[in-house]
Design a protein around this motif. Structure first.
Motif, PDB file in Angstrom:
ATOM      1  N   LYS A 119      17.458  19.337 -16.592  1.00  0.00           N
ATOM      2  CA  LYS A 119      16.420  18.969 -17.563  1.00  0.00           C
ATOM      3  C   LYS A 119      14.992  19.164 -17.049  1.00  0.00           C
ATOM      4  O   LYS A 119      14.048  19.212 -17.839  1.00  0.00           O
ATOM      5  CB  LYS A 119      16.616  17.524 -18.047  1.00  0.00           C
ATOM      6  N   SER A 120      14.842  19.269 -15.719  1.00  0.00           N
ATOM      7  CA  SER A 120      13.511  19.521 -15.148  1.00  0.00           C
ATOM      8  C   SER A 120      12.979  20.884 -15.598  1.00  0.00           C
ATOM      9  O   SER A 120      11.773  21.085 -15.731  1.00  0.00           O
ATOM     10  CB  SER A 120      13.599  19.484 -13.626  1.00  0.00           C
ATOM     11  N   ASP A 121      13.887  21.831 -15.836  1.00  0.00           N
ATOM     12  CA  ASP A 121      13.480  23.205 -16.147  1.00  0.00           C
ATOM     13  C   ASP A 121      13.792  23.653 -17.567  1.00  0.00           C
ATOM     14  O   ASP A 121      13.360  24.727 -17.990  1.00  0.00           O
ATOM     15  CB  ASP A 121      14.192  24.178 -15.197  1.00  0.00           C
ATOM     16  N   ASP A 178      22.723  17.291 -17.236  1.00  0.00           N
ATOM     17  CA  ASP A 178      21.387  16.704 -17.385  1.00  0.00           C
ATOM     18  C   ASP A 178      20.487  17.044 -16.200  1.00  0.00           C
ATOM     19  O   ASP A 178      19.258  16.984 -16.311  1.00  0.00           O
ATOM     20  CB  ASP A 178      21.493  15.176 -17.530  1.00  0.00           C
ATOM     21  N   TRP A 179      21.091  17.414 -15.065  1.00  0.00           N
ATOM     22  CA  TRP A 179      20.309  17.729 -13.861  1.00  0.00           C
ATOM     23  C   TRP A 179      19.447  18.987 -14.014  1.00  0.00           C
ATOM     24  O   TRP A 179      18.575  19.224 -13.181  1.00  0.00           O
ATOM     25  CB  TRP A 179      21.215  17.825 -12.631  1.00  0.00           C
TER      26      TRP A 179
END
Ligand code: C2G
Length: 130
Positions: free
Chosen positions: A104-106, A101-102
């Motif tokens: 998800k910013s990109d 999930d880390w």
């Protein structure tokens, strides 16, 4: 063009692998697959895959719904690979739910249900017991 990226060892290639790659491909226009290196597998599972990375890459590259293949050297490089290949969606099996999930910013992240009752580990156990 929507690009999908997924990762895996794909050792002792089986129908569960086909199912996830087929479903991943159907989510976009172009499927990129990171095949985990022999070393990454050894570091994770303390054993080398049955099939070496060159053979696993060759199998994955030969599938009609796979467009591009590369060797994944480290789990922590996910975001670098996503950026390098301009992926829009990361697809993983639901045994990995939450783990990536880390990024998800990109990139969007989708976890697809695993195919029940088949795994490389189980196949190895069955063959060993024969
Ligand atoms: N898979 C599946 N159904 C199965 C077995 C596997 O959908 N019955 C999926 C897994 O969820 C994964 C992909 O097939 O998305 C590849 O599985 P593995 O080869 O077991 O990959 P793994 O060792 O989990 O490596 O960076 C990610 C890791 O390297 C993934």
């Amino acid at each position: 063009m929507k690009k999908i990226i997924t990762f895996g060892t794909f050792d002792v290639f089986h129908v569960g692998h086909i199912n996830i790659l087929e479903r991943a491909a159907a989510l976009g226009d172009y499927l990129i697959v990171g095949v985990s290196s022999d070393k990454l597998n050894f570091d994770k599972k303390n054993r080398y895959p049955i099939y070496n990375e060159a053979d696993r890459m060759k199998i994955i590259q030969s599938l009609k719904f796979v467009d591009q293949v590369f060797i994944e050297e480290s789990l922590e490089l996910k975001l670098e690979y996503i950026k390098k290949y301009n992926a829009d969606i990361l697809v993983m099996g639901d045994d990995w739910t939450g783990r990536f999930d880390w990024v998800k910013s990109d990139c969007d992240v989708i976890y697809l249900p695993r195919t029940p009752s088949i795994s490389t580990t189980e196949i190895i156990e069955v063959v060993k017991s024969l």
